[in-house]
Enzyme design. Structure first.
Site, PDB file in Angstrom:
ATOM      1  N   TYR A  62      -3.775 -11.228  15.534  1.00  0.00           N
ATOM      2  CA  TYR A  62      -3.648 -10.119  14.393  1.00  0.00           C
ATOM      3  C   TYR A  62      -4.504  -8.919  14.830  1.00  0.00           C
ATOM      4  O   TYR A  62      -4.427  -7.751  14.879  1.00  0.00           O
ATOM      5  CB  TYR A  62      -3.620 -10.550  13.156  1.00  0.00           C
ATOM      6  N   TRP A  94       2.511  -5.374  11.067  1.00  0.00           N
ATOM      7  CA  TRP A  94       2.941  -6.723  11.136  1.00  0.00           C
ATOM      8  C   TRP A  94       1.687  -7.265  10.171  1.00  0.00           C
ATOM      9  O   TRP A  94       0.533  -7.482  10.818  1.00  0.00           O
ATOM     10  CB  TRP A  94       2.943  -7.380  12.505  1.00  0.00           C
ATOM     11  N   THR A  95       1.782  -7.836   9.109  1.00  0.00           N
ATOM     12  CA  THR A  95       0.627  -8.401   8.542  1.00  0.00           C
ATOM     13  C   THR A  95       0.598  -9.873   8.334  1.00  0.00           C
ATOM     14  O   THR A  95      -0.287 -10.445   7.627  1.00  0.00           O
ATOM     15  CB  THR A  95       0.821  -7.797   6.963  1.00  0.00           C
ATOM     16  N   LEU A 113       0.827  -1.284   0.098  1.00  0.00           N
ATOM     17  CA  LEU A 113      -0.159   0.021   0.102  1.00  0.00           C
ATOM     18  C   LEU A 113       0.944   1.272  -0.021  1.00  0.00           C
ATOM     19  O   LEU A 113       0.622   2.218  -0.600  1.00  0.00           O
ATOM     20  CB  LEU A 113      -1.101  -0.141   1.285  1.00  0.00           C
TER      21      LEU A 113
HETATM   22  N1  LIG Z   1      -2.798  -6.878   2.704  1.00  0.00           N
HETATM   23  C1  LIG Z   1      -4.313  -6.725   3.203  1.00  0.00           C
HETATM   24  O1  LIG Z   1      -4.746  -7.464   2.479  1.00  0.00           O
HETATM   25  C2  LIG Z   1      -4.589  -6.104   4.186  1.00  0.00           C
HETATM   26  C3  LIG Z   1      -5.804  -6.235   4.751  1.00  0.00           C
HETATM   27  C4  LIG Z   1      -6.494  -5.319   5.734  1.00  0.00           C
HETATM   28  C5  LIG Z   1      -5.529  -4.306   6.352  1.00  0.00           C
HETATM   29  N2  LIG Z   1      -4.299  -4.450   5.711  1.00  0.00           N
HETATM   30  C6  LIG Z   1      -3.573  -3.206   6.240  1.00  0.00           C
HETATM   31  O2  LIG Z   1      -3.178  -2.351   5.311  1.00  0.00           O
HETATM   32  C7  LIG Z   1      -1.777  -1.770   5.671  1.00  0.00           C
HETATM   33  C8  LIG Z   1      -0.831  -2.065   4.329  1.00  0.00           C
HETATM   34  O3  LIG Z   1      -0.583  -3.299   4.355  1.00  0.00           O
HETATM   35  P1  LIG Z   1       0.138  -3.913   3.073  1.00  0.00           P
HETATM   36  O4  LIG Z   1      -0.504  -5.245   2.602  1.00  0.00           O
HETATM   37  O5  LIG Z   1       0.884  -2.945   2.040  1.00  0.00           O
HETATM   38  O6  LIG Z   1       1.488  -4.442   4.058  1.00  0.00           O
HETATM   39  P2  LIG Z   1       2.901  -4.915   3.569  1.00  0.00           P
HETATM   40  O7  LIG Z   1       2.969  -4.914   1.984  1.00  0.00           O
HETATM   41  O8  LIG Z   1       3.110  -6.129   4.433  1.00  0.00           O
HETATM   42  O9  LIG Z   1       3.885  -3.861   4.060  1.00  0.00           O
HETATM   43  C9  LIG Z   1       4.043  -3.473   5.484  1.00  0.00           C
HETATM   44  C10 LIG Z   1       5.141  -2.806   5.730  1.00  0.00           C
HETATM   45  O10 LIG Z   1       5.330  -2.448   7.069  1.00  0.00           O
HETATM   46  C11 LIG Z   1       6.839  -2.301   7.400  1.00  0.00           C
HETATM   47  N3  LIG Z   1       6.982  -2.737   8.779  1.00  0.00           N
HETATM   48  C12 LIG Z   1       6.798  -3.497   9.340  1.00  0.00           C
HETATM   49  N4  LIG Z   1       7.510  -3.351  10.893  1.00  0.00           N
HETATM   50  C13 LIG Z   1       7.881  -2.073  10.656  1.00  0.00           C
HETATM   51  C14 LIG Z   1       8.344  -1.464  11.708  1.00  0.00           C
HETATM   52  N5  LIG Z   1       8.714  -1.865  13.070  1.00  0.00           N
HETATM   53  N6  LIG Z   1       8.861  -0.096  11.172  1.00  0.00           N
HETATM   54  C15 LIG Z   1       8.478   0.432  10.147  1.00  0.00           C
HETATM   55  N7  LIG Z   1       8.076  -0.322   9.126  1.00  0.00           N
HETATM   56  C16 LIG Z   1       7.585  -1.594   9.440  1.00  0.00           C
HETATM   57  C17 LIG Z   1       7.416  -3.616   6.446  1.00  0.00           C
HETATM   58  O11 LIG Z   1       8.656  -3.434   6.177  1.00  0.00           O
HETATM   59  P3  LIG Z   1       9.594  -4.680   5.818  1.00  0.00           P
HETATM   60  O12 LIG Z   1       9.218  -5.095   4.639  1.00  0.00           O
HETATM   61  O13 LIG Z   1      11.162  -4.472   6.297  1.00  0.00           O
HETATM   62  O14 LIG Z   1       9.091  -5.808   6.813  1.00  0.00           O
HETATM   63  C18 LIG Z   1       6.469  -3.446   5.032  1.00  0.00           C
HETATM   64  O15 LIG Z   1       7.177  -2.486   4.272  1.00  0.00           O
HETATM   65  C19 LIG Z   1      -1.247  -2.389   6.787  1.00  0.00           C
HETATM   66  O16 LIG Z   1      -1.747  -1.691   8.016  1.00  0.00           O
HETATM   67  C20 LIG Z   1      -2.110  -3.650   6.838  1.00  0.00           C
HETATM   68  O17 LIG Z   1      -2.442  -4.388   8.016  1.00  0.00           O
HETATM   69  C21 LIG Z   1      -3.984  -5.161   4.661  1.00  0.00           C
END
Ligand SMILES: NC(=O)c1ccc[n+]([C@@H]2O[C@H](COP(=O)([O-])OP(=O)(O)OC[C@H]3O[C@@H](n4cnc5c(N)ncnc54)[C@H](OP(=O)(O)O)[C@@H]3O)[C@@H](O)[C@H]2O)c1
Length: 271
Positions: A113, A49-50, A2
């Site tokens: 989660y 943390w996903t 995202l």
């Molecule tokens: N994907 C879904 O279907 C979904 C559904 C519902 C809600 N969401 C929410 O939407 C948001 C974006 O999701 P996404 O799928 O784009 O997630 P993503 O691709 O997993 O990205 C999460 C990012 O957070 C970073 N991160 C983890 N721990 C961190 C820390 N301590 N400090 C700084 N950065 C950190 C990760 O870095 P590293 O790569 O270094 O680990 C990664 O770049 C999240 O809040 C997620 O909970 C996602």
């Protein structure tokens, strides 16, 4: 996944954007977070943390990122006078309803989660008065692994796929969510909780069929129940979010999931 699209959308809207990832920022570190956040007008937290199943065994580590992290960001944003946009999830709900979940419906997470994300929402609202919590679900985008990419790969290898048909949700393109976030900020929407998902609803099985249709693949997609997959964390059966709060503040919700998938497919699957 995202974050990359939020950077692109904010940039296209004319904002002066700075993207940060680890090790530049670690949101679990309060001092570093305060230092990095200082001087900005708006902070969008896409970090989390996903790993939903891994969180069952490592809840403390997930809590550090999903709850303590937003707390650090909220305190840092409040100190610098920035608005915090925090992304949350449908997993804060039990997912056992039969009609779209309202923004103010009681949180009842059923997984580690979900508990950590519910705590993150509370940490934001308890530590700053200037915030937007945007709950999303079933995200897919060009910048990360996701369901359409997995289905496209499996559809190229097999004639028959087996996909669960007892979970309903709203497949949501990260580009659409990024655009919604930019529109919410531009509208100076009141602090509170909003739902950033596509409209309508479909099962994973129905979404897989739509993906095969887009690819022109003659692949059979058989239904199966979630019980057949022994996932560690329970999945909400009915993850459909309502968009009343967006309508109240005059911000148009994201369109119907099938129309948005039609718009997204080329980019997401790199066709
Ligand atoms: N994907 C879904 O279907 C979904 C559904 C519902 C809600 N969401 C929410 O939407 C948001 C974006 O999701 P996404 O799928 O784009 O997630 P993503 O691709 O997993 O990205 C999460 C990012 O957070 C970073 N991160 C983890 N721990 C961190 C820390 N301590 N400090 C700084 N950065 C950190 C990760 O870095 P590293 O790569 O270094 O680990 C990664 O770049 C999240 O809040 C997620 O909970 C996602």
């Amino acid at each position: 996944m995202l974050g990359q699209d939020v950077v692109a959308a904010a940039d296209a809207a004319g904002a002066d954007v700075v993207a940060m990832d680890r090790p530049e920022i670690d949101i679990t570190d309060p001092a570093l977070t305060a230092d990095r956040v200082a001087g900005f007008d708006v902070v969008v937290n896409c970090a989390a943390w996903t790993a939903v199943d891994a969180a069952e065994d490592e809840e403390a580590a997930a809590f550090a990122v999903n709850a303590v992290g937003p707390q650090n960001l909220a305190r840092a944003a409040a100190a610098t006078g920035a608005r915090l946009v925090h992304i949350s999830t449908d997993y804060v709900f039990a997912g056992n309803g039969e009609s779209p979940c309202a923004e103010d419906a009681p949180m009842a997470p059923r997984s580690a989660y979900g508990r950590t994300q519910a705590a993150g929402e509370w940490a934001v609202s308890a530590n700053t008065q200037d915030y937007l919590i945007v709950r999303t679900a079933w995200l897919y985008g060009a910048g990360g692994p996701n369901f359409p990419k997995t289905m496209a790969r499996l559809g190229a290898e097999r004639d028959v796929l087996t996909v669960v048909d007892d979970q309903q949700g709203q497949p949501t393109w990260t580009v659409d969510l990024a655009d919604l976030i930019v529109r919410l900020v531009a509208a100076r929407a009141p602090s509170g909780t909003y739902h950033g998902t596509s409209s309508g609803a479909v099962t994973w099985n129905g979404f897989a069929r739509a993906i095969m249709a887009t690819l022109g693949k003659n692949v059979r997609v058989d239904p199966v129940s979630s019980a057949a997959f022994a996932a560690k964390a329970p999945r909400p059966a009915y993850s459909v979010l309502g968009h009343g709060a967006l309508r109240t503040v005059g911000v148009e919700p994201i369109g119907a999931w099938d129309q948005r998938w039609a718009a997204a497919a080329k980019t997401v699957l790199a066709l």
